[in-house]
Design an enzyme around this catalytic site. Sequence first.
Site, mmCIF file in Angstrom:
data_model
loop_
_atom_site.group_PDB
_atom_site.id
_atom_site.type_symbol
_atom_site.label_atom_id
_atom_site.label_comp_id
_atom_site.label_asym_id
_atom_site.label_seq_id
_atom_site.Cartn_x
_atom_site.Cartn_y
_atom_site.Cartn_z
ATOM 1 N N MET A 175 0.821 -1.205 0.000
ATOM 2 C CA MET A 175 0.000 0.000 0.000
ATOM 3 C C MET A 175 0.861 1.263 0.000
ATOM 4 S SD MET A 175 -2.966 -1.133 2.725
ATOM 5 C CE MET A 175 -3.849 0.422 2.599
ATOM 6 N N ASP B 114 -2.630 -5.055 0.623
ATOM 7 C CA ASP B 114 -2.104 -6.322 1.128
ATOM 8 C C ASP B 114 -2.721 -6.763 2.448
ATOM 9 O OD1 ASP B 114 -0.823 -4.290 2.523
ATOM 10 O OD2 ASP B 114 1.199 -4.936 2.007
#
Length: 488
Positions: free
Chosen positions: A80, A239
């Site tokens: 991210m 994730d």
Amino acid sequence: MTDIVLGLDLGTGGVRAIAVDLQGQIIAQTTRSYPLLTPQPGWTEQNSSDWVEASLDALFDVTQQLNGYRAIALGLSGQMHGMVPLDADGKAIRPAILWNDQRTAKAVVEIEAAIPRQELIQRTGNPAITGFQLPKLLWLRTEEPQAYTRLWQILLPKDYLGYVLTGESVTEPSDASGVGCLNLANRQWDRDILHALDINPALFPPVIESTAIAGRLKSEIAARVGLPAGLPVVAGGGDNAAAAIGLGISSSNLNRGSLSIGTSGVIFAPCDRPIPDPEGRVHLFCHVDGGYHLLGVTLAAGGSLRWYRDTFAPDISYTDLMDMAERSQPGARGVLFLPHLAGERSPHLDPETRGALVNFSLAHTQADITRAVLEGVAFSLRSALEVMSAIAPVDQLLATGGGARSHIWLRILADVLQTELIAPKAEEGAAYGAAILAMVGIGAYPNLEAALKMRSQHSNVVQPQTNPLYEAGFKRYKLLYDTLKAVR
């Protein structure tokens, strides 16, 4: 031909591709790595072209293992907060700036000068944070103005990969909520924030649902990797959110979260409403299931144990260290460890705080010191969990990562956190969660709740036991942090 879906997770160290059948069994998998660039102290970057090459190689490798199987969808996940700046031709202007890059301190101050911190937390769930994407964009405008004038759009890592695969630039809420300007109430870009910062909203891609089809595989990409042209590519998730789905954690069961003990320690707690901590001490992001989740992060969890071993016990295996810790006792006979070796995220949001190992005597042994390291990480996670529990209490945490494979560390964590821990028989990670999202995206399951029922295997349940030595130790731990902060 048996139908399978693909999951692709674009991590910091490498990419993982897997093929999963519709009953949740992994059929094939592979990984590819790529370098991390550190051009200056505190800077972390990667070449987005390295991501593409590694991802295409990984997909090709998996498809070569699929004799008798037919791919029907591909789901995406990834690291991210990173920023891939693209020009009008869709080409990367510069290397991607990653989630753990620390160059944006001035940009964070600029953001909170334009939007009061409390308002920013209420709108986006978080204060301005150096690792998020929005401060990176302001840094680019200030420090590399020629690059900024060429900007057409900025994309998150997995969304850039989706753009390369399909030609479509989109994002989804779980990853977008880590940018720093997504309004959590309507799950769209907050134009008031962008206006206050004089940023064109068109620089950000449209936000679609995590299970929506982002685009279809380009014919030239399909030919290279051995997949059908037009294969649906599902938006997927960041994730942490994708990994949670891989574990079956969603807002359909608000009592169950997850605890990951890798290099960092992460507690994930699902919630059904966007209620941030008023002080922004823990993160609030969108979940891929339409709900939300809180995230508490200890930056050096397994990293603390690795540091301790490398520095003080390089010839002792981790297994022997854990056996040694068991020979001490709860409370480590008074030895205390602060795991803030790389600053700290939750709940302190303090990049300048540092670790400590204190209260030795001639009577203490290496067993006591080793156990103190394990307990210090547990105390740090409890500090975050106490903030989270006031908003989204959980009764169980699925424990994953290398630390969860240690019986003694699991026992310490359960007793310090006073929460039931469950170590899954298998943890498949974010690529697996991306594959599940792809199943829902193409209608193989009607919704995520149905998909999550296909596989539920847990083992090694650790029930918490109350121990007054841990309660006393935790009070001393908090006092030590406050004392060191006061003298810093």
